[in-house]
Design a protein around this motif. Structure first.
Motif, mmCIF file in Angstrom:
data_model
loop_
_atom_site.group_PDB
_atom_site.id
_atom_site.type_symbol
_atom_site.label_atom_id
_atom_site.label_comp_id
_atom_site.label_asym_id
_atom_site.label_seq_id
_atom_site.Cartn_x
_atom_site.Cartn_y
_atom_site.Cartn_z
ATOM 1 N N TYR A 191 0.808 -1.227 0.000
ATOM 2 C CA TYR A 191 0.000 0.000 0.000
ATOM 3 C C TYR A 191 0.839 1.275 0.000
ATOM 4 O O TYR A 191 0.290 2.381 -0.018
ATOM 5 N N VAL A 192 2.146 1.140 0.013
ATOM 6 C CA VAL A 192 3.005 2.295 -0.276
ATOM 7 C C VAL A 192 3.758 2.051 -1.584
ATOM 8 O O VAL A 192 4.675 2.791 -1.926
ATOM 9 N N GLY A 193 3.357 1.005 -2.300
ATOM 10 C CA GLY A 193 3.989 0.668 -3.567
ATOM 11 C C GLY A 193 2.966 0.543 -4.669
ATOM 12 O O GLY A 193 2.313 1.505 -5.057
ATOM 13 N N VAL A 194 2.790 -0.674 -5.163
ATOM 14 C CA VAL A 194 1.906 -0.895 -6.299
ATOM 15 C C VAL A 194 0.456 -0.537 -5.973
ATOM 16 O O VAL A 194 -0.318 -0.166 -6.860
ATOM 17 N N CYS A 195 0.052 -0.626 -4.713
ATOM 18 C CA CYS A 195 -1.300 -0.235 -4.301
ATOM 19 C C CYS A 195 -1.310 1.128 -3.618
ATOM 20 O O CYS A 195 -2.303 1.490 -2.956
ATOM 21 N N GLY A 196 -0.227 1.888 -3.782
ATOM 22 C CA GLY A 196 -0.128 3.220 -3.204
ATOM 23 C C GLY A 196 0.242 4.240 -4.256
ATOM 24 O O GLY A 196 -0.127 4.108 -5.435
ATOM 25 N N MET A 197 0.987 5.263 -3.848
ATOM 26 C CA MET A 197 1.278 6.390 -4.730
ATOM 27 C C MET A 197 1.917 6.001 -6.068
ATOM 28 O O MET A 197 1.470 6.494 -7.127
ATOM 29 N N PRO A 198 2.938 5.117 -6.128
ATOM 30 C CA PRO A 198 3.506 4.779 -7.429
ATOM 31 C C PRO A 198 2.513 4.070 -8.348
ATOM 32 O O PRO A 198 2.443 4.356 -9.548
ATOM 33 N N GLY A 199 1.739 3.142 -7.772
ATOM 34 C CA GLY A 199 0.706 2.494 -8.568
ATOM 35 C C GLY A 199 -0.338 3.488 -9.040
ATOM 36 O O GLY A 199 -0.824 3.414 -10.179
ATOM 37 N N GLN A 200 -0.689 4.440 -8.178
ATOM 38 C CA GLN A 200 -1.634 5.482 -8.562
ATOM 39 C C GLN A 200 -1.069 6.350 -9.683
ATOM 40 O O GLN A 200 -1.794 6.743 -10.603
ATOM 41 N N THR A 201 0.221 6.658 -9.602
ATOM 42 C CA THR A 201 0.846 7.465 -10.654
ATOM 43 C C THR A 201 0.697 6.778 -12.007
ATOM 44 O O THR A 201 0.330 7.408 -13.009
ATOM 45 N N ALA A 202 0.977 5.476 -12.044
ATOM 46 C CA ALA A 202 0.827 4.725 -13.293
ATOM 47 C C ALA A 202 -0.632 4.672 -13.732
ATOM 48 O O ALA A 202 -0.965 4.976 -14.886
ATOM 49 N N HIS A 203 -1.509 4.283 -12.827
ATOM 50 C CA HIS A 203 -2.933 4.116 -13.147
ATOM 51 C C HIS A 203 -3.592 5.440 -13.518
ATOM 52 O O HIS A 203 -4.257 5.548 -14.560
ATOM 53 N N HIS A 204 -3.407 6.456 -12.678
ATOM 54 C CA HIS A 204 -4.093 7.731 -12.898
ATOM 55 C C HIS A 204 -3.607 8.398 -14.189
ATOM 56 O O HIS A 204 -4.406 8.923 -14.969
ATOM 57 N N GLY A 205 -2.281 8.390 -14.402
ATOM 58 C CA GLY A 205 -1.749 8.993 -15.617
ATOM 59 C C GLY A 205 -2.234 8.277 -16.866
ATOM 60 O O GLY A 205 -2.574 8.908 -17.882
ATOM 61 N N TRP A 206 -2.298 6.965 -16.778
ATOM 62 C CA TRP A 206 -2.774 6.172 -17.922
ATOM 63 C C TRP A 206 -4.247 6.454 -18.192
ATOM 64 O O TRP A 206 -4.658 6.674 -19.340
ATOM 65 N N ARG A 207 -5.052 6.477 -17.151
ATOM 66 C CA ARG A 207 -6.485 6.698 -17.329
ATOM 67 C C ARG A 207 -6.783 8.122 -17.808
ATOM 68 O O ARG A 207 -7.709 8.347 -18.575
ATOM 69 N N GLU A 208 -5.992 9.075 -17.354
ATOM 70 C CA GLU A 208 -6.255 10.470 -17.677
ATOM 71 C C GLU A 208 -5.782 10.853 -19.074
ATOM 72 O O GLU A 208 -6.468 11.594 -19.790
ATOM 73 N N TYR A 209 -4.619 10.331 -19.498
ATOM 74 C CA TYR A 209 -3.987 10.860 -20.702
ATOM 75 C C TYR A 209 -3.805 9.855 -21.841
ATOM 76 O O TYR A 209 -3.778 10.246 -23.002
ATOM 77 N N ALA A 210 -3.638 8.587 -21.535
ATOM 78 C CA ALA A 210 -3.367 7.614 -22.600
ATOM 79 C C ALA A 210 -4.630 7.363 -23.424
ATOM 80 O O ALA A 210 -5.716 7.180 -22.866
ATOM 81 N N ARG A 211 -4.486 7.375 -24.712
ATOM 82 C CA ARG A 211 -5.577 7.026 -25.625
ATOM 83 C C ARG A 211 -5.060 5.957 -26.580
ATOM 84 O O ARG A 211 -4.883 6.195 -27.774
ATOM 85 N N PRO A 212 -4.772 4.774 -26.047
ATOM 86 C CA PRO A 212 -4.098 3.755 -26.855
ATOM 87 C C PRO A 212 -4.949 3.255 -28.010
ATOM 88 O O PRO A 212 -6.165 3.090 -27.883
ATOM 89 N N LYS A 213 -4.286 3.019 -29.120
ATOM 90 C CA LYS A 213 -4.935 2.454 -30.305
ATOM 91 C C LYS A 213 -4.193 1.181 -30.694
ATOM 92 O O LYS A 213 -3.015 0.998 -30.376
ATOM 93 N N LYS A 214 -4.886 0.299 -31.387
ATOM 94 C CA LYS A 214 -4.289 -0.953 -31.827
ATOM 95 C C LYS A 214 -3.023 -0.664 -32.629
ATOM 96 O O LYS A 214 -3.022 0.189 -33.530
#
Length: 341
Positions: free
Chosen positions: A133-156
């Motif tokens: 909860y201070v790693g993959v389920c904490g801030m670093p995991g949030q950085t990856a998840h939140h940034g991906w959800r907010e900005y990534a628009r992946p295409k095939k």
């Protein structure tokens, strides 16, 4: 429980270059606490269990007159970063004894807080180690998840370039991208780390210290997304090999923390290729927190997202742990196990 030592780690001096254990930070055992008699005074008494060591902590080791997105550490006071602790006693209506709280903690074994606002109560129904909860389920995991959800628009068919791929942010991004069928190029700083990022799905894994980043990207690109926690020459190579309308999701600049920054020479590629630059600090994307906690811990528990940890026991190891993260000697997420529950 008798009176016990309340150990802490203090910020002592602004470093010139890399932080020095014992000089930049000092392990201090001068405080004592009676856990049974200390009055929360309308607040709650927290026993610190785990603390995270993050690259950005070096940025906070500066003179307080220098303004930035996070406040500087105060000399003579404990360091501060994300942690998990258990509430021992509470006089606050919204916090109960036995609650496990996540938030910004002082680097101290026990402390009293009167404001529950900065903390999140963790239910941990997956029974994961609190260190996650201070790693993959904490801030670093949030950085990856939140940034991906907010900005990534992946295409095939998109190609993603991830730097610092063995860190928790990079490793999580690699796995999120692979779940969407993207090609992932990832760089790390050792052969051992190359093996790790290959094991979690990176299509092209390389050691930037022995292989040319530009050569790899020219061969395997062009790249449609860049998700870094570094900068300098790797950013320059990414710009040089970016596809038209590429998206660069910028969440860190560790290469400039301890030495003279490398000044990127091809910024004109931004307008020539129509590159979208998306810079963020994770605390500004808290709108994604609820989704994160509903999905990521479960995925970690089921093995759908893998992680690597480097756990050190005791606050006395904080100074060396900070230095190891800055020079890249850490293997995965560096966590300080302060004390057992």
């Amino acid at each position: 429980m008798p009176i016990v030592t309340n150990a802490r780690v203090l910020f002592n001096d602004v470093p010139k270059g890399y932080p020095e254990p014992g000089r930049t930070t000092v392990y201090d055992t001068s405080l004592e606490i009676d856990v049974e008699k200390t009055l929360p005074d309308g607040g709650f008494l927290i026993k610190t269990l785990v603390l995270a060591i993050d690259p950005y902590m070096r940025h906070r080791m500066r003179d307080r007159t220098v303004k930035s997105y996070m406040p500087a550490f105060e000399r003579g006071q404990p360091l501060e970063n994300f942690g998990v602790g258990v509430v021992l006693r509470s006089e606050h209506s919204s916090v109960s004894a036995g609650d496990h709280l996540y938030g910004l903690f002082p680097f101290q074994e026990y402390f009293v807080s009167k404001d529950p606002g900065p903390f999140r109560v963790l239910d941990n129904k997956e029974h994961l180690p609190w260190s996650t909860y201070v790693g993959v389920c904490g801030m670093p995991g949030q950085t990856a998840h939140h940034g991906w959800r907010e900005y990534a628009r992946p295409k095939k068919g998109d190609v993603v370039f991830v730097t610092a791929g063995a860190g928790t942010v990079g490793a999580t991004v690699i796995q999120l991208a692979k779940m969407q069928g993207l090609k992932v190029i990832a760089s790390v700083g050792s052969e051992e780390k190359v093996s790790f990022i290959s094991s979690i799905g990176a299509n092209v894994a390389f050691n930037y210290k022995t292989d040319s980043t530009l050569d790899i990207l020219e061969k395997e690109g062009p790249i449609n997304m860049h998700v870094p926690s570094s900068s300098g020459e790797s950013l320059e190579a990414a710009l040089e090999t970016a596809a038209v309308d590429a998206c660069f999701i910028e969440c860190g600049m560790i290469s400039g923390y301890n030495e003279e920054p490398y000044y990127v020479k091809n910024l004109d590629r931004i307008f020539k290729q129509g590159i979208q630059l998306c810079g963020f600090a994770v605390l500004r994307l808290q709108k994604w927190d609820d989704e994160f906690y509903k999905t990521i811990p479960g995925m970690v528990s089921r093995g759908e997202i893998q992680y690597s940890e480097n756990v050190k026991r005791g606050l006395e190891h904080v100074g060396q742990a900070i230095l190891d993260v800055q020079v890249g000697r850490n293997k995965g997420r560096t966590v300080i196990l302060v004390q057992d529950e």
